[in-house]
Design a protein around this motif. Structure first.
Motif, mmCIF file in Angstrom:
data_model
loop_
_atom_site.group_PDB
_atom_site.id
_atom_site.type_symbol
_atom_site.label_atom_id
_atom_site.label_comp_id
_atom_site.label_asym_id
_atom_site.label_seq_id
_atom_site.Cartn_x
_atom_site.Cartn_y
_atom_site.Cartn_z
ATOM 1 N N LEU A 106 0.832 -1.200 0.000
ATOM 2 C CA LEU A 106 0.000 0.000 0.000
ATOM 3 C C LEU A 106 0.870 1.255 0.000
ATOM 4 C CD1 LEU A 106 -2.636 1.615 0.232
ATOM 5 C CD2 LEU A 106 -2.520 1.228 2.712
ATOM 6 N N ILE A 107 1.861 1.281 0.846
ATOM 7 C CA ILE A 107 2.738 2.448 0.937
ATOM 8 C C ILE A 107 3.468 2.671 -0.396
ATOM 9 C CG2 ILE A 107 4.796 3.366 2.080
ATOM 10 C CD1 ILE A 107 3.698 1.904 4.653
ATOM 11 N N GLY A 108 3.935 1.584 -1.011
ATOM 12 C CA GLY A 108 4.597 1.699 -2.317
ATOM 13 C C GLY A 108 3.644 2.164 -3.398
ATOM 14 N N ASP A 109 2.443 1.596 -3.418
ATOM 15 C CA ASP A 109 1.456 1.995 -4.423
ATOM 16 C C ASP A 109 1.009 3.442 -4.208
ATOM 17 O OD1 ASP A 109 1.639 -0.481 -5.602
ATOM 18 O OD2 ASP A 109 -0.379 -1.143 -5.030
ATOM 19 N N LEU A 110 0.897 3.852 -2.960
ATOM 20 C CA LEU A 110 0.535 5.236 -2.670
ATOM 21 C C LEU A 110 1.597 6.188 -3.223
ATOM 22 C CD1 LEU A 110 -1.276 7.367 -1.420
ATOM 23 C CD2 LEU A 110 -0.248 6.857 0.813
ATOM 24 N N ALA A 111 2.855 5.816 -3.094
ATOM 25 C CA ALA A 111 3.932 6.641 -3.658
ATOM 26 C C ALA A 111 3.807 6.729 -5.183
ATOM 27 C CB ALA A 111 5.299 6.077 -3.258
ATOM 28 N N VAL A 112 3.495 5.622 -5.819
ATOM 29 C CA VAL A 112 3.314 5.605 -7.281
ATOM 30 C C VAL A 112 2.135 6.488 -7.672
ATOM 31 C CG1 VAL A 112 2.657 4.143 -9.248
ATOM 32 C CG2 VAL A 112 4.383 3.348 -7.626
ATOM 33 N N VAL A 113 1.028 6.366 -6.964
ATOM 34 C CA VAL A 113 -0.171 7.154 -7.266
ATOM 35 C C VAL A 113 0.095 8.643 -7.057
ATOM 36 C CG1 VAL A 113 -2.510 7.634 -6.418
ATOM 37 C CG2 VAL A 113 -1.817 5.290 -6.883
ATOM 38 N N ARG A 114 0.829 8.960 -6.004
ATOM 39 C CA ARG A 114 1.177 10.370 -5.778
ATOM 40 C C ARG A 114 1.981 10.930 -6.947
ATOM 41 N NH1 ARG A 114 2.014 9.627 0.466
ATOM 42 N NH2 ARG A 114 0.404 11.035 1.202
ATOM 43 N N GLU A 115 2.969 10.191 -7.380
ATOM 44 C CA GLU A 115 3.834 10.652 -8.475
ATOM 45 C C GLU A 115 3.090 10.671 -9.810
ATOM 46 O OE1 GLU A 115 7.113 12.327 -10.110
ATOM 47 O OE2 GLU A 115 6.787 11.954 -7.979
ATOM 48 N N THR A 116 2.273 9.657 -10.057
ATOM 49 C CA THR A 116 1.596 9.520 -11.343
ATOM 50 C C THR A 116 0.400 10.451 -11.479
ATOM 51 O OG1 THR A 116 2.250 7.192 -11.406
ATOM 52 C CG2 THR A 116 0.495 7.855 -12.902
ATOM 53 N N TYR A 117 -0.363 10.636 -10.411
ATOM 54 C CA TYR A 117 -1.614 11.393 -10.507
ATOM 55 C C TYR A 117 -1.662 12.654 -9.652
ATOM 56 C CZ TYR A 117 -3.210 7.277 -12.951
ATOM 57 O OH TYR A 117 -3.323 6.250 -13.846
ATOM 58 N N LEU A 118 -1.263 12.568 -8.388
ATOM 59 C CA LEU A 118 -1.424 13.731 -7.515
ATOM 60 C C LEU A 118 -0.450 14.857 -7.841
ATOM 61 C CD1 LEU A 118 -2.252 12.152 -4.047
ATOM 62 C CD2 LEU A 118 -3.794 13.209 -5.717
ATOM 63 N N LYS A 119 0.779 14.525 -8.166
ATOM 64 C CA LYS A 119 1.742 15.577 -8.508
ATOM 65 C C LYS A 119 1.324 16.325 -9.764
ATOM 66 C CE LYS A 119 6.663 16.508 -9.121
ATOM 67 N NZ LYS A 119 6.375 17.561 -10.068
ATOM 68 N N PRO A 120 1.009 15.633 -10.870
ATOM 69 C CA PRO A 120 0.552 16.375 -12.050
ATOM 70 C C PRO A 120 -0.744 17.166 -11.795
ATOM 71 C CG PRO A 120 1.145 14.136 -12.657
ATOM 72 C CD PRO A 120 1.172 14.214 -11.160
ATOM 73 N N PHE A 121 -1.636 16.599 -10.998
ATOM 74 C CA PHE A 121 -2.884 17.285 -10.664
ATOM 75 C C PHE A 121 -2.589 18.562 -9.890
ATOM 76 C CE2 PHE A 121 -6.499 17.573 -7.531
ATOM 77 C CZ PHE A 121 -7.426 18.083 -8.417
ATOM 78 N N SER A 122 -1.725 18.468 -8.897
ATOM 79 C CA SER A 122 -1.340 19.631 -8.107
ATOM 80 C C SER A 122 -0.659 20.681 -8.982
ATOM 81 C CB SER A 122 -0.408 19.190 -6.972
ATOM 82 O OG SER A 122 0.000 20.293 -6.216
ATOM 83 N N ASP A 123 0.213 20.239 -9.871
ATOM 84 C CA ASP A 123 0.900 21.160 -10.787
ATOM 85 C C ASP A 123 -0.096 21.865 -11.699
ATOM 86 O OD1 ASP A 123 3.263 20.314 -9.633
ATOM 87 O OD2 ASP A 123 3.882 19.071 -11.358
ATOM 88 N N SER A 124 -1.087 21.123 -12.197
ATOM 89 C CA SER A 124 -2.076 21.739 -13.099
ATOM 90 C C SER A 124 -2.939 22.743 -12.335
ATOM 91 C CB SER A 124 -2.949 20.663 -13.768
ATOM 92 O OG SER A 124 -3.900 20.148 -12.900
ATOM 93 N N ARG A 125 -3.248 22.458 -11.097
ATOM 94 C CA ARG A 125 -4.039 23.394 -10.282
ATOM 95 C C ARG A 125 -3.226 24.656 -9.996
ATOM 96 N NH1 ARG A 125 -5.468 20.427 -5.283
ATOM 97 N NH2 ARG A 125 -6.645 22.259 -4.704
ATOM 98 N N ALA A 126 -1.930 24.493 -9.761
ATOM 99 C CA ALA A 126 -1.087 25.653 -9.493
ATOM 100 C C ALA A 126 -1.005 26.559 -10.730
ATOM 101 C CB ALA A 126 0.311 25.195 -9.078
ATOM 102 N N ARG A 127 -0.910 25.940 -11.914
ATOM 103 C CA ARG A 127 -0.858 26.731 -13.152
ATOM 104 C C ARG A 127 -2.156 27.499 -13.374
ATOM 105 N NH1 ARG A 127 1.646 22.122 -15.023
ATOM 106 N NH2 ARG A 127 -0.258 21.354 -15.998
ATOM 107 N N CYS A 128 -3.251 26.941 -12.919
ATOM 108 C CA CYS A 128 -4.573 27.570 -13.099
ATOM 109 C C CYS A 128 -4.918 28.505 -11.948
ATOM 110 C CB CYS A 128 -5.657 26.503 -13.226
ATOM 111 S SG CYS A 128 -5.495 25.481 -14.693
ATOM 112 N N GLY A 129 -4.042 28.605 -10.984
ATOM 113 C CA GLY A 129 -4.283 29.480 -9.846
ATOM 114 C C GLY A 129 -5.288 28.955 -8.847
ATOM 115 N N ARG A 130 -5.428 27.617 -8.759
ATOM 116 C CA ARG A 130 -6.390 27.034 -7.791
ATOM 117 C C ARG A 130 -5.689 26.583 -6.543
ATOM 118 N NH1 ARG A 130 -9.836 22.899 -11.354
ATOM 119 N NH2 ARG A 130 -9.433 23.905 -13.275
#
Length: 130
Positions: A106-130
């Motif tokens: 779970l901890i390993g998969d959570l790290a993968v999910v963070r890198e694969t989905y949450l980081k790009p999502f956070s980056d896209s929100r930052a670019r949009c000013g959210r």
């Protein structure tokens, strides 16, 4: 589902089976099967920190295996990613309290999910000013 805390592997199998059911019996495309699986298992999300995290991580790992590309400005995608983000933070805050939260996969998969989905999502929100 259950009053006991099920291990991560249980949630992986449940998500896999539900996702495959959507594709096989519902003739759904992978993104549709993702949404179908989420909708079918949504009631389980209230069963606790560990269960919620397991379910969401397993769902996003299934999305990764199915090569689903998310549009981060899609309202459903945004809602589910915000839920994942909150769940991951809550899991981290309580991880030391519960022995079942030490599941290495779970901890390993959570790290993968963070890198694969949450980081790009956070980056896209930052670019949009959210």
């Amino acid at each position: 589902m259950s009053n006991t805390v099920e291990p991560y592997i249980y949630w992986q199998r449940l998500v896999r089976d539900q996702f495959q059911l959507g594709i096989r019996d519902g003739n759904l495309r992978p993104y549709q099967a993702f949404a179908y699986t989420y909708d079918e298992l949504e009631t389980v999300l209230s069963e606790g920190i560990f269960t919620r995290c397991c379910l969401l991580v397993a769902l996003f790992m299934r999305a990764r295996e199915a090569h689903i590309c998310f549009e981060y400005d899609d309202p459903f995608t945004e809602d589910v990613l915000l839920e994942l983000e909150g769940s991951a933070k809550e899991f981290d805050a309580h991880r030391e309290e519960f022995p079942f939260c030490q599941d290495r996969e779970l901890i390993g998969d959570l790290a993968v999910v963070r890198e694969t989905y949450l980081k790009p999502f956070s980056d896209s929100r930052a670019r949009c000013g959210r």
